[in-house]
Design a protein around this motif. Structure first.
Motif, PDB file in Angstrom:
ATOM      1  N   LEU A   1     -45.584  71.415 -58.467  1.00 11.05           N
ATOM      2  CA  LEU A   1     -46.657  70.430 -58.358  1.00 11.05           C
ATOM      3  C   LEU A   1     -48.029  71.087 -58.508  1.00 11.05           C
ATOM      4  O   LEU A   1     -48.916  70.565 -59.190  1.00 11.05           O
TER       5      LEU A   1
ATOM      6  N   LEU B   1     -47.885  70.958 -62.679  1.00  9.85           N
ATOM      7  CA  LEU B   1     -48.541  69.679 -62.937  1.00  9.85           C
ATOM      8  C   LEU B   1     -50.032  69.729 -62.622  1.00  9.85           C
ATOM      9  O   LEU B   1     -50.738  68.734 -62.867  1.00  9.85           O
TER      10      LEU B   1
ATOM     11  N   ASP C   1     -51.495  69.518 -59.834  1.00  6.17           N
ATOM     12  CA  ASP C   1     -51.715  68.393 -58.924  1.00  6.17           C
ATOM     13  C   ASP C   1     -52.653  68.828 -57.798  1.00  6.17           C
ATOM     14  O   ASP C   1     -52.326  69.720 -57.014  1.00  6.17           O
TER      15      ASP C   1
ATOM     16  N   ALA D   1     -51.129  68.367 -54.132  1.00  9.83           N
ATOM     17  CA  ALA D   1     -49.748  68.833 -54.191  1.00  9.83           C
ATOM     18  C   ALA D   1     -49.024  68.680 -52.856  1.00  9.83           C
ATOM     19  O   ALA D   1     -47.879  68.229 -52.805  1.00  9.83           O
TER      20      ALA D   1
ATOM     21  N   ASP E   1     -48.325  64.978 -52.200  1.00  7.60           N
ATOM     22  CA  ASP E   1     -47.312  64.461 -53.122  1.00  7.60           C
ATOM     23  C   ASP E   1     -45.941  65.067 -52.845  1.00  7.60           C
ATOM     24  O   ASP E   1     -44.914  64.431 -53.114  1.00  7.60           O
TER      25      ASP E   1
ATOM     26  N   LEU F   1     -42.597  62.847 -52.521  1.00  3.36           N
ATOM     27  CA  LEU F   1     -41.337  63.135 -53.215  1.00  3.36           C
ATOM     28  C   LEU F   1     -40.209  63.362 -52.210  1.00  3.36           C
ATOM     29  O   LEU F   1     -39.080  62.903 -52.421  1.00  3.36           O
TER      30      LEU F   1
ATOM     31  N   ASN G   1     -44.136  65.024 -65.305  1.00  6.35           N
ATOM     32  CA  ASN G   1     -45.278  64.318 -64.714  1.00  6.35           C
ATOM     33  C   ASN G   1     -44.845  63.739 -63.376  1.00  6.35           C
ATOM     34  O   ASN G   1     -43.645  63.706 -63.055  1.00  6.35           O
ATOM     35  N   LEU G   2     -45.803  63.294 -62.602  1.00  9.36           N
ATOM     36  CA  LEU G   2     -45.506  62.862 -61.238  1.00  9.36           C
ATOM     37  C   LEU G   2     -44.607  61.629 -61.176  1.00  9.36           C
ATOM     38  O   LEU G   2     -43.653  61.600 -60.376  1.00  9.36           O
TER      39      LEU G   2
ATOM     40  N   ALA H   1     -41.171  62.732 -61.780  1.00 11.26           N
ATOM     41  CA  ALA H   1     -40.705  63.515 -60.639  1.00 11.26           C
ATOM     42  C   ALA H   1     -40.226  62.606 -59.510  1.00 11.26           C
ATOM     43  O   ALA H   1     -39.272  62.934 -58.792  1.00 11.26           O
TER      44      ALA H   1
END
Length: 442
Positions: free
Chosen positions: A285, A289, A291, A294, A297, A301, A349-350, A353
């Motif tokens: 992440l 990505l 992010d 992170a 996120d 996830l 990508n998120l 994911a």
């Protein structure tokens, strides 16, 4: 203490044991009650919280902080692969410790004649070593110190879980093992998300985070140690000890016991695939990505993953008991994990994911519960359940410990995460092939 209600023995239970078999070695024929299952699930909740919260967040952040503190600001912002490699090396050392501790503890607990039972003393010792090592880990300010105390923590984890896993074969009839194994699997997801929430909202300081999961470990495992029944092995029933025969017992011939071999191989492959797909998720992440949120996120996830693990582990475990089938569930679970890894590899990508997290949770939840039940049905010797399940447990803990090192090397060599997730998919797919070769269990 939980109340256990007898029911007639049926064809789904393990075969009858010879007359005169000691109680500690006899196949269980009395269904465990809700109280026993609740204590069992609570113990695993504390265990998974204490093991996976460091792996998912505390340990990577601690290592990255130490790496950054020893480098210039410019180097610290770019040399993230060094942190990944350091995390991988420390995890790999812990994997070596697990390789020894799991089967050794299982074998010793098989022979323990304590008046408190065969498994209970080892659960208590493992809990104390695990918890105290985590607390001390939080106070470390060098990579060497982190490595030493993480290895000690994983050793305690192995001692505890080797004994606790053996209680499934000791206490639970075959026809109930899918359900009970589901309560081993579901707490893994719950423990992960609870641990992450605790250390990112309430106990945000490094030491406080480690101490929190250590205390919860002790509080949640202690009731099972105190109140769950544990058969006592009479000294007269224990086989004579010989150093050579003791260590020779750790070799189980795959030609004489092929189903044990294929189940073990499948477990190694699938768990390696799962660990490759999840162990470096924070790094993926952050650096894959890019992010900026992170850590937040990662919790999202993990929450998605958790929901599907719980649904799959409890649902698939119960359904496999009802249908009297294990292999088809384990095969399907392995394939789902491979698909999730491929999605991460080719759609980085998120949103993708999040979908992958759902697939991975669905597959791994099913695998955790049903494969555990399958493993208890291919053990060669009822007098050595702890040792044999300890060998099986190697295939769960060692991949989790070694995968960060393998994954770090793959990321370092390729400079990205695509090859890592493709490799994860290949391991999971190979695991499904191995499980398909099991013949004695449907």
């Amino acid at each position: 203490m939980s109340r256990e209600t007898p029911r007639p023995h049926d064809a789904r239970d393990a075969p009858a044991v010879p007359a005169g078999t000691p109680e500690a070695f006899a196949e269980p024929r009395i269904r465990v009650g809700g109280g026993w299952i609740a204590l069992f699930a609570a113990a695993w909740l504390g265990i998974w919280m204490a093991q996976l919260t460091p792996i998912q967040l505390l340990l990577p952040l601690q290592i990255e902080s130490l790496q950054s503190g020893s480098a210039s600001a410019a180097a610290a912002s770019t040399d993230w692969i060094a942190s990944v490699l350091a995390f991988g090396v420390i995890s790999g050392l812990a994997g070596v410790a697990a390789l020894i501790a799991f089967p050794l503890t299982g074998a010793l607990s098989d022979r323990t004649t304590s008046r408190f039972g065969r498994r209970r003393p080892w659960m208590v010792v493992g809990t104390l070593v695990f918890g105290s090592s985590l607390a001390l880990l939080g106070a470390q300010s060098t990579l060497v110190g982190v490595g030493i105390f993480w290895v000690l923590a994983i050793t305690g984890f192995c001692v505890l879980t080797a004994a606790l896993t053996a209680t499934i074969s000791d206490r639970v009839p075959t026809s109930q093992r899918g359900v009970v194994s589901g309560w081993l699997a579901a707490p893994q997801a719950i423990g992960t998300i609870l641990g992450l929430i605790l250390v990112t909202t309430l106990f945000t300081a490094q030491f406080a985070g480690y101490l929190a999961v250590a205390v919860l470990l002790v509080l949640l495992v202690l009731p099972f140690c105190l109140w769950a029944p544990d058969a006592v092995l009479a000294r007269s029933a224990r086989a004579p000890f010989g150093v050579r025969s003791f260590f020779n017992g750790f070799w189980i011939s795959p030609t004489r016991h092929p189903d044990f071999g294929f189940t073990l191989l499948g477990r190694v492959l699938v768990n390696t695939g799962n660990a490759l797909g999840t162990a470096l998720l924070l790094y993926f992440l952050t650096y894959g990505l890019h992010d900026e949120s992170a850590e937040t996120d990662l919790i999202v996830l993990t929450l998605i993953y958790m929901v599907f693990v719980i649904l799959a582990s409890l649902g698939a475990g119960a359904l496999s008991d009802r249908l009297e089938r294990r292999r088809a569930f384990v095969f399907t679970a392995s394939v789902l994990q491979a698909l999730a890894a491929l999605l991460l590899a080719f759609v980085p990508n998120l949103p993708a994911a999040m979908v992958a997290a759902g697939l991975l949770g669905l597959g791994y939840g099913c695998f955790l519960s049903v494969d555990q039940a399958l493993a208890t049905q291919v053990l060669p010797d009822p007098a050595a359940r702890g040792k044999d399940l300890g060998i099986m447990n190697i295939a769960t803990a060692v991949p989790q410990a070694m995968a960060p090192l393998l994954g770090a090397l793959v990321v370092a060599m390729t400079g990205g995460f695509m090859a890592l997730f493709v490799l994860a998919a290949l391991f999971a797919a190979a695991g499904s092939v191995a499980v398909a070769r099991v013949r004695s269990v449907r």
